[in-house]
Design an enzyme around this catalytic site. Structure first.
Site, PDB file in Angstrom:
ATOM      1  N   PRO A  14       0.849  -1.195   0.000  1.00 49.37           N
ATOM      2  CA  PRO A  14       0.000   0.000   0.000  1.00 49.37           C
ATOM      3  C   PRO A  14       0.878   1.235   0.000  1.00 49.37           C
ATOM      4  CG  PRO A  14       0.071  -0.998   2.190  1.00 49.37           C
ATOM      5  CD  PRO A  14       0.794  -1.932   1.285  1.00 49.37           C
ATOM      6  N   CYS A  97       3.142   3.425   9.386  1.00 49.86           N
ATOM      7  CA  CYS A  97       3.353   4.731   8.756  1.00 49.86           C
ATOM      8  C   CYS A  97       3.911   5.723   9.773  1.00 49.86           C
ATOM      9  CB  CYS A  97       2.046   5.255   8.182  1.00 49.86           C
ATOM     10  SG  CYS A  97       2.233   6.877   7.384  1.00 49.86           S
TER      11      CYS A  97
END
Length: 333
Positions: A14, A97
């Site tokens: 992703p 992240c």
């Protein structure tokens, strides 16, 4: 119906602003087997926003996994129910992240300091579905105290092992690991993908300790040989920026990783089919989303800088037919 037998030997990571429905459509034209992931979508955005727009995908994308960010168990359960409804083949929680904005929303890598919360989030998500619920994380975080002194309790194998051991209490058995720690301060997300040292041995060792869990390696994999090497130790690989830079990176994935017949990918056919997709969606999908995946098809082509300038001009003009001819001529040459 959701596919409950996803084979994660090769996944496309992703990537924010990259793995849009249009890019995923292109990737699927090149590889039928690689597992695709959406961009990370905040669970709060799915609750408050236009979830139909956020979850848009094409049937050709299967298998495709919805990646979500968040730490509110109720919202994550709601996101999982939407993944069921929209026929995704799995849902993945992002705990990797390092973006400051993401951390401020109590999402991403900052959650590695709260293993019990991550465990409870995953447990809640599993209650909502029979499809795969998985986790994507780092091997640790680089944290500072209020005086900006480095604190090393989040930066050791023991910390990483304890984190994994705790989240596995959720009965999740698929974990994607970016084998770098995340700097929560001092590095932007781009530098966080390259500067922290890769520690593959952390991932190899955790696989030895939990052999029944599927561990998939992410980080620093820039060629197919690197990917093949990882399968000696782990259950799969996840590749991001190398695929973004060159979508044809995955042209041999079906043969090498999934044992399919070695059929050569015809690049001209890929370009033609992708332009058919563009023409069908040009009035409903943003021009930027539709056309940006094309820029990476210039990878390694002599004079690609000048070519990209020409392509950008055609993109601004939305001259789709001339753009298609330009790409087909490039491929033919």
């Amino acid at each position: 119906m959701n596919n409950l037998n996803v084979d994660y030997r090769f996944s496309v990571a992703p990537m924010m602003g990259v793995t849009t429905p249009s890019a995923r459509y292109m990737y699927r034209l090149i590889s039928k087997e690689a597992v695709l992931f959406t961009e990370m979508i905040a669970s709060q955005a799915l609750h408050r926003g236009d979830y139909k727009k956020l979850l848009r995908k094409e049937n050709i994308e299967k298998p495709v996994i919805l990646q979500v960010g968040g730490s509110d168990i109720g919202l994550l359960k709601y996101s999982t129910s939407l993944a069921n409804k929209f026929d995704y083949q799995g849902i993945n929680l992002n705990v990797g992240c390092p973006s400051k904005k993401v951390s401020q929303g109590k999402m991403g890598a900052c959650l590695m300091k709260e293993a019990e919360l991550v465990r409870d989030c995953l447990s809640g998500m599993r209650e909502e579905t029979s499809m795969d619920v998985s986790l994507k994380c780092r091997i640790g975080v680089d944290e500072f105290d209020s005086y900006d002194f480095f604190r090393d309790e989040f930066d050791s194998y023991d910390f990483f092992r304890n984190f994994i051991s705790t989240v596995l209490e959720s009965d999740v058995n698929i974990i994607f690991i970016h084998a770098r720690k995340a700097f929560l301060k001092g590095l932007d997300p781009k530098k966080n993908r390259t500067l922290p040292e890769l520690k593959y041995e952390f991932v190899y060792n955790i696989k030895k300790e939990f052999p029944d869990i599927k561990f998939i390696m992410n980080g620093g994999l820039t060629n197919i040989d690197d990917c093949i090497e990882q399968l000696k130790y782990l259950d799969g690989v996840m590749v991001g920026r190398a695929v973004q830079a060159n979508p044809f990176f995955i042209k041999d994935v079906d043969h090498i990783f999934y044992g399919q017949s070695n059929i050569q990918v015809n690049k001209s056919d890929v370009v033609k089919k992708y332009f058919d997709y563009i023409k069908m969606n040009i009035e409903t999908v943003s021009t930027y989303e539709l056309l940006s995946p094309l820029l990476s098809l210039c990878f390694g082509v002599p004079g690609s800088k000048k070519f990209k300038q020409e392509v950008n001009e055609l993109i601004r003009a939305r001259d789709i037919n001339k753009l298609e001819d330009t790409y087909l001529n490039l491929i033919a040459a």
